[in-house]
Design a protein around this motif. Structure first.
Motif, short mmCIF file in Angstrom:
data_model
loop_
_atom_site.label_atom_id
_atom_site.label_comp_id
_atom_site.label_asym_id
_atom_site.label_seq_id
_atom_site.Cartn_x
_atom_site.Cartn_y
_atom_site.Cartn_z
N THR A 66 0.83 -1.21 0.00
CA THR A 66 0.00 0.00 0.00
C THR A 66 0.87 1.26 0.00
O THR A 66 2.08 1.20 0.17
CB THR A 66 -0.93 0.04 1.22
OG1 THR A 66 -0.12 0.12 2.40
CG2 THR A 66 -1.83 -1.18 1.27
N GLU A 67 0.21 2.38 -0.14
CA GLU A 67 0.87 3.69 -0.22
C GLU A 67 1.72 3.99 1.02
O GLU A 67 2.76 4.63 0.93
CB GLU A 67 -0.19 4.77 -0.39
CG GLU A 67 0.33 6.15 -0.60
CD GLU A 67 -0.78 7.15 -0.84
OE1 GLU A 67 -0.46 8.29 -1.16
OE2 GLU A 67 -1.97 6.79 -0.71
N ASN A 68 1.29 3.51 2.18
CA ASN A 68 2.06 3.75 3.41
C ASN A 68 2.96 2.56 3.77
O ASN A 68 3.35 2.39 4.91
CB ASN A 68 1.14 4.12 4.58
CG ASN A 68 0.06 3.11 4.81
OD1 ASN A 68 -0.05 2.14 4.06
ND2 ASN A 68 -0.75 3.32 5.81
N PHE A 69 3.27 1.73 2.76
CA PHE A 69 4.20 0.60 2.86
C PHE A 69 3.77 -0.44 3.88
O PHE A 69 4.57 -0.99 4.62
CB PHE A 69 5.63 1.10 3.12
CG PHE A 69 6.12 1.99 2.02
CD1 PHE A 69 6.52 1.47 0.82
CD2 PHE A 69 6.13 3.36 2.18
CE1 PHE A 69 6.94 2.29 -0.21
CE2 PHE A 69 6.54 4.20 1.17
CZ PHE A 69 6.95 3.65 -0.04
N LYS A 70 2.48 -0.71 3.91
CA LYS A 70 1.91 -1.81 4.68
C LYS A 70 1.48 -2.88 3.69
O LYS A 70 1.02 -2.57 2.59
CB LYS A 70 0.69 -1.35 5.49
CG LYS A 70 0.96 -0.22 6.43
CD LYS A 70 1.61 -0.71 7.68
CE LYS A 70 1.73 0.46 8.65
NZ LYS A 70 2.78 0.32 9.57
N THR A 71 1.60 -4.12 4.07
CA THR A 71 1.19 -5.22 3.21
C THR A 71 -0.25 -5.60 3.52
O THR A 71 -0.56 -5.96 4.65
CB THR A 71 2.10 -6.45 3.41
OG1 THR A 71 3.45 -6.04 3.22
CG2 THR A 71 1.75 -7.55 2.43
#
Length: 100
Positions: A66-71
């Motif tokens: 995702t955009e906030n670097f969460k999977t």
């Protein structure tokens, strides 16, 4: 001479590894126990995805960065896919959840 050349090659490889690791990425551990790294592509406003297939050829999960670097992980159980409606789903996932 060979020792100097080997040292320079090793230093170059280490420099490449340091640069590659500085970019933020997402990670996902697949069913085989391997860690998969995914990127978020800000210019496309889209995250890379990984479809996790089982030994039987059916997929089980899909991981997206995702955009906030969460999977984010989607499970096949979340989708109502049958052989009859499989073609109505765009892309590989979740149509790969069933084998027909």
């Amino acid at each position: 001479m060979k020792i100097v050349l080997a040292f320079l090659m090793l230093a170059g490889l280490l420099a490449i590894g340091v640069n590659a690791g500085s970019e933020p990425v997402c990670s996902y551990r697949n069913n085989a126990g391997e860690t998969i790294f995914l990127k978020y592509l800000p210019l496309l406003k889209q995250g890379q995805d990984y479809v996790d297939f089982g030994a039987d050829g059916k997929c089980m999960k899909r991981a997206v960065c995702t955009e906030n670097f969460k999977t984010e992980v989607e499970d096949c159980a979340k989708h109502r896919v049958t052989c009859g409606n499989k073609k109505t789903f765009p892309g590989v996932f979740p149509g790969c959840c069933v084998k027909c």
